[in-house]
Design a protein around this motif. Structure first.
Motif, PDB file in Angstrom:
ATOM      1  N   GLU A 184     -48.589  23.667  -2.221  1.00 10.88           N
ATOM      2  CA  GLU A 184     -49.290  24.684  -1.438  1.00 10.88           C
ATOM      3  C   GLU A 184     -50.739  24.287  -1.145  1.00 10.88           C
ATOM      4  O   GLU A 184     -51.363  24.827  -0.225  1.00 10.88           O
ATOM      5  N   PHE A 185     -51.273  23.321  -1.896  1.00 10.03           N
ATOM      6  CA  PHE A 185     -52.651  22.894  -1.669  1.00 10.03           C
ATOM      7  C   PHE A 185     -52.756  21.799  -0.606  1.00 10.03           C
ATOM      8  O   PHE A 185     -53.852  21.357  -0.283  1.00 10.03           O
ATOM      9  N   LYS A 187     -52.152  22.287   2.412  1.00 14.17           N
ATOM     10  CA  LYS A 187     -52.774  22.985   3.540  1.00 14.17           C
ATOM     11  C   LYS A 187     -53.301  24.322   3.035  1.00 14.17           C
ATOM     12  O   LYS A 187     -52.534  25.251   2.798  1.00 14.17           O
ATOM     13  N   PRO A 188     -54.636  24.437   2.842  1.00 15.55           N
ATOM     14  CA  PRO A 188     -55.205  25.692   2.316  1.00 15.55           C
ATOM     15  C   PRO A 188     -54.905  26.873   3.227  1.00 15.55           C
ATOM     16  O   PRO A 188     -54.621  26.716   4.424  1.00 15.55           O
ATOM     17  N   ALA A 189     -54.952  28.056   2.670  1.00 18.56           N
ATOM     18  CA  ALA A 189     -54.732  29.271   3.446  1.00 18.56           C
ATOM     19  C   ALA A 189     -55.773  29.393   4.551  1.00 18.56           C
ATOM     20  O   ALA A 189     -56.863  28.805   4.480  1.00 18.56           O
ATOM     21  N   GLU A 190     -55.438  30.153   5.568  1.00 16.85           N
ATOM     22  CA  GLU A 190     -56.342  30.310   6.698  1.00 16.85           C
ATOM     23  C   GLU A 190     -57.692  30.856   6.232  1.00 16.85           C
ATOM     24  O   GLU A 190     -57.776  31.815   5.475  1.00 16.85           O
ATOM     25  N   MET A 192     -59.758  29.295   4.344  1.00 20.41           N
ATOM     26  CA  MET A 192     -60.140  28.727   3.054  1.00 20.41           C
ATOM     27  C   MET A 192     -60.268  27.218   3.177  1.00 20.41           C
ATOM     28  O   MET A 192     -59.677  26.594   4.060  1.00 20.41           O
ATOM     29  N   HIS A 193     -61.034  26.630   2.260  1.00 25.76           N
ATOM     30  CA  HIS A 193     -61.290  25.194   2.287  1.00 25.76           C
ATOM     31  C   HIS A 193     -61.125  24.640   0.879  1.00 25.76           C
ATOM     32  O   HIS A 193     -61.667  25.189  -0.070  1.00 25.76           O
ATOM     33  N   ASN A 202     -60.090  26.744  -3.884  1.00 23.48           N
ATOM     34  CA  ASN A 202     -60.199  27.160  -2.486  1.00 23.48           C
ATOM     35  C   ASN A 202     -61.424  28.042  -2.303  1.00 23.48           C
ATOM     36  O   ASN A 202     -61.596  29.026  -3.007  1.00 23.48           O
ATOM     37  N   ALA A 204     -64.101  30.067   0.548  1.00 24.06           N
ATOM     38  CA  ALA A 204     -64.174  30.604   1.912  1.00 24.06           C
ATOM     39  C   ALA A 204     -65.316  29.983   2.710  1.00 24.06           C
ATOM     40  O   ALA A 204     -65.264  29.962   3.941  1.00 24.06           O
TER      41      ALA A 204
END
Length: 278
Positions: A184-185, A187-190, A192-193, A202, A204
């Motif tokens: 899941e890491f 591609k970080p969540a929208e 997030m970096h 992650n 923001a």
């Protein structure tokens, strides 16, 4: 007989209580050995801060005013958009080498002005900052509430090294081995970096230092991402403890005085007891 019986009951109750606690402890330890906790992403990918050496480090360290002024420039031109520095007043910039005229100009030209309220406290306007004012708070329009940076190097373990590592850690990616266990890491969540130096990996905040030349240093220092990160980290170390250098000097003077006083006291002791047989 009755007192002996009561004491026996007390010992039995106490022994039973200890036995139950021991049994619970044994079960917990056994379960941890047989079923160890699964490794978390934070444990697998989180990195300790990078090494950062500053002129102010150590007992004899002194602040490098040229670096602090560069760090203040990075804060003013890059970080001040979102992060406040409200525990610092403009006149305290005298401590990093600015003179009175420069401080007044910095205060007056600051992007955020001071609010002015009328007598009823209803309507309000703005005025230019004065040297005696604290740096105004940032009213952030986005989501969340970015932390005030005044004491950030005291609030985070490893202080300046943490800030430096965070600012330069955005380009680092999870290793292929880590991604096998935590895909899941990849591609970080929208919004997030990924940053391995942040607590939960992650963050923001997008990368604030995006490339060389983001600021132009007056002293000709090359404004690389690494240099800008070091300079602003050094500046935030100063904002968290601006009087650290004077305290070090005072502490050094006290230690010298105590050593001198100890020598005098020992000399007096030898003089007073000279010739006295024990």
């Amino acid at each position: 007989m009755l007192p002996i019986f009561i004491r026996s009951i007390k010992f039995l109750i106490g022994g039973g209580f200890v036995f139950v606690l021991g049994l619970a402890l044994f079960g917990t330890v056994k379960d941890l050995i047989q079923n160890p906790a699964a490794e978390t992403a934070e444990h697998a990918m989180h990195k300790p801060p990078k090494e950062l050496k500053l002129a102010s480090d150590g007992f004899f360290g002194k602040f490098d005013n040229a670096q602090l002024q560069r760090g203040f420039q990075v804060y003013k031109e890059v970080c001040a958009t979102c992060h406040s520095l409200h525990s610092v007043s403009f006149r305290e910039l005298h401590g990093i080498g600015y003179n009175e005229a420069e401080i007044k100009k910095i205060a007056k030209d600051w992007g955020t002005k001071q609010p002015v309220f009328d007598e009823k406290g209803g309507t309000w306007g703005e005025r230019d900052n004065l040297a005696s004012d604290r740096l105004p708070k940032v009213y952030y329009a986005g989501t969340g509430s970015p932390p005030d940076l005044s004491l950030i190097t005291k609030a985070r373990h490893d202080g300046g090294a943490y800030v430096y590592s965070l600012l330069t850690g955005y380009d680092e990616k999870p290793s292929p081995e880590a991604l096998k266990h935590f895909p899941e890491f990849a591609k970080p969540a929208e919004g997030m970096h990924f940053n391995p130096y942040f607590a939960n990996l992650n963050i923001a905040m997008p990368p604030p230092l995006t490339g060389e030349g983001q600021v132009t240093y007056a002293d000709g220092t090359r404004p690389t991402v690494d240099n800008m990160a070091k300079d602003v980290s050094a500046f935030l170390v100063w904002t968290a403890e601006p009087h650290a250098q004077s305290r070090k000097s005072a502490g050094f003077a006290v230690i010298l005085f105590l050593l001198f006083a100890t020598g005098l006291a020992y000399g007096a002791y030898l003089t007073v007891w000279k010739g006295v047989k024990h």
